[in-house]
Design a protein around this motif. Structure first.
Motif, PDB file in Angstrom:
ATOM      1  N   MET A   1       0.948  -1.131  -0.185  1.00 44.63           N
ATOM      2  CA  MET A   1       0.117  -0.088  -0.205  1.00 44.63           C
ATOM      3  C   MET A   1       1.128   1.397  -0.312  1.00 44.63           C
ATOM      4  SD  MET A   1      -3.002   1.217   2.896  1.00 44.63           S
ATOM      5  CE  MET A   1      -4.404   0.061   2.213  1.00 44.63           C
ATOM      6  N   LYS A   2       0.684   2.171  -0.958  1.00 49.32           N
ATOM      7  CA  LYS A   2       1.072   3.310  -0.978  1.00 49.32           C
ATOM      8  C   LYS A   2       1.020   4.175   1.028  1.00 49.32           C
ATOM      9  CE  LYS A   2       1.164   4.545  -6.285  1.00 49.32           C
ATOM     10  NZ  LYS A   2       1.229   5.144  -7.201  1.00 49.32           N
ATOM     11  N   LYS A   3       1.911   5.006   0.600  1.00 51.33           N
ATOM     12  CA  LYS A   3       1.773   6.393   1.656  1.00 51.33           C
ATOM     13  C   LYS A   3       1.506   7.126   1.172  1.00 51.33           C
ATOM     14  CE  LYS A   3       5.344   3.999   4.479  1.00 51.33           C
ATOM     15  NZ  LYS A   3       4.892   3.753   6.500  1.00 51.33           N
ATOM     16  N   LYS A  24       3.406   8.784  -8.954  1.00 52.26           N
ATOM     17  CA  LYS A  24       4.221   7.241  -8.921  1.00 52.26           C
ATOM     18  C   LYS A  24       3.803   6.354  -8.360  1.00 52.26           C
ATOM     19  CE  LYS A  24       5.918   9.216 -13.201  1.00 52.26           C
ATOM     20  NZ  LYS A  24       6.704   9.766 -14.382  1.00 52.26           N
ATOM     21  N   GLU A  25       4.644   6.766  -6.581  1.00 45.26           N
ATOM     22  CA  GLU A  25       5.205   6.524  -5.618  1.00 45.26           C
ATOM     23  C   GLU A  25       4.501   5.997  -4.450  1.00 45.26           C
ATOM     24  OE1 GLU A  25       9.136   6.948  -4.634  1.00 45.26           O
ATOM     25  OE2 GLU A  25       9.846   7.628  -6.588  1.00 45.26           O
ATOM     26  N   PHE A  26       3.503   7.322  -4.251  1.00 44.05           N
ATOM     27  CA  PHE A  26       2.290   8.206  -2.784  1.00 44.05           C
ATOM     28  C   PHE A  26       1.396   8.386  -3.767  1.00 44.05           C
ATOM     29  CE2 PHE A  26       7.436   9.408  -2.357  1.00 44.05           C
ATOM     30  CZ  PHE A  26       7.357   8.624  -1.314  1.00 44.05           C
ATOM     31  N   ILE A  46      -6.057  10.830   7.483  1.00 43.30           N
ATOM     32  CA  ILE A  46      -4.470  10.920   8.312  1.00 43.30           C
ATOM     33  C   ILE A  46      -3.733  10.730   7.197  1.00 43.30           C
ATOM     34  CG2 ILE A  46      -3.639  10.440  10.359  1.00 43.30           C
ATOM     35  CD1 ILE A  46      -6.716  12.063  10.988  1.00 43.30           C
ATOM     36  N   PRO A  47      -3.120  11.347   7.041  1.00 47.29           N
ATOM     37  CA  PRO A  47      -1.569  10.949   5.823  1.00 47.29           C
ATOM     38  C   PRO A  47      -0.378  10.679   6.419  1.00 47.29           C
ATOM     39  CG  PRO A  47      -1.981  13.759   5.941  1.00 47.29           C
ATOM     40  CD  PRO A  47      -3.371  13.038   6.884  1.00 47.29           C
ATOM     41  N   ASP A  48       0.057   9.931   6.464  1.00 46.65           N
ATOM     42  CA  ASP A  48       1.642   9.359   6.781  1.00 46.65           C
ATOM     43  C   ASP A  48       2.492  11.199   6.974  1.00 46.65           C
ATOM     44  OD1 ASP A  48       0.697   6.652   7.332  1.00 46.65           O
ATOM     45  OD2 ASP A  48       1.284   6.730   4.462  1.00 46.65           O
ATOM     46  N   LEU A  49       2.553  12.060   5.945  1.00 48.86           N
ATOM     47  CA  LEU A  49       2.978  13.145   5.712  1.00 48.86           C
ATOM     48  C   LEU A  49       2.734  13.860   5.387  1.00 48.86           C
ATOM     49  CD1 LEU A  49       6.303  13.846   5.766  1.00 48.86           C
ATOM     50  CD2 LEU A  49       6.569  13.621   3.204  1.00 48.86           C
ATOM     51  N   ILE A  50       3.529  15.404   5.614  1.00 54.95           N
ATOM     52  CA  ILE A  50       2.257  16.650   5.480  1.00 54.95           C
ATOM     53  C   ILE A  50       3.489  17.405   4.752  1.00 54.95           C
ATOM     54  CG2 ILE A  50       1.085  18.795   5.471  1.00 54.95           C
ATOM     55  CD1 ILE A  50      -0.232  17.331   8.247  1.00 54.95           C
ATOM     56  N   ILE A  51       3.277  17.511   3.453  1.00 53.38           N
ATOM     57  CA  ILE A  51       4.659  18.643   2.338  1.00 53.38           C
ATOM     58  C   ILE A  51       3.813  19.844   2.708  1.00 53.38           C
ATOM     59  CG2 ILE A  51       5.993  18.868   0.759  1.00 53.38           C
ATOM     60  CD1 ILE A  51       6.078  16.181   0.140  1.00 53.38           C
ATOM     61  N   MET A  52       4.206  20.848   3.382  1.00 52.31           N
ATOM     62  CA  MET A  52       3.823  22.571   2.877  1.00 52.31           C
ATOM     63  C   MET A  52       4.715  23.634   2.801  1.00 52.31           C
ATOM     64  SD  MET A  52       2.983  22.812   7.236  1.00 52.31           S
ATOM     65  CE  MET A  52       3.179  24.651   7.122  1.00 52.31           C
TER      66      MET A  52
END
Length: 129
Positions: A1-3, A24-26, A46-52
């Motif tokens: 499963m993708k993150k 492509k990866e996430f 709920i994400p595994d990571l936040i890019i902001m």
């Protein structure tokens, strides 16, 4: 499963570029500002990571990060800040809460992907304190 990654970026060109680079990866969901991102989170996404981004309309990076870190539900989600602001490192260092990483714009996409992988590989849960 993708993150799962939540991308919060107000600039459409950068948002599309990041979606292209990362999707492509996430599993990437993109929002234009902190307010939209919180509406997304409140729907039990709920994400595994936040890019902001740091400088955004409606709810800027500082307000969004503060809301994340004082919440009981989202405080452990790792955060990468992207910013073109001069003095961003000093500003982030002065905050009472921490982020996982900060990249200055313009950024190297390979460096961003490596940073994401490092965060996900830091612990079995994908979280960095």
């Amino acid at each position: 499963m993708k993150k799962k990654i939540l991308l919060v970026e107000d600039e459409p060109t950068i948002r599309r570029l990041l979606l292209f680079i990362l999707s492509k990866e996430f599993d990437v969901q993109a929002m234009a500002n902190g307010y939209e991102a919180f509406l997304y989170l409140e729907k039990n996404n709920i994400p595994d990571l936040i890019i902001m981004d740091w400088v955004m309309p409606q709810m800027d990076g500082n307000a969004f990060l503060k809301c994340l870190k004082v919440s009981g539900l989202y405080c452990e989600i790792p955060v990468i800040v992207l910013s073109a602001s001069k003095g961003i490192v000093e500003e982030l260092d002065s905050l009472p809460y921490s982020i996982s990483y900060c990249l200055r714009k313009p950024f190297d996409p390979l460096k961003l992907k490596q940073t994401i992988e490092n965060i996900f590989n830091t612990s079995p849960y994908g979280f960095v304190n």
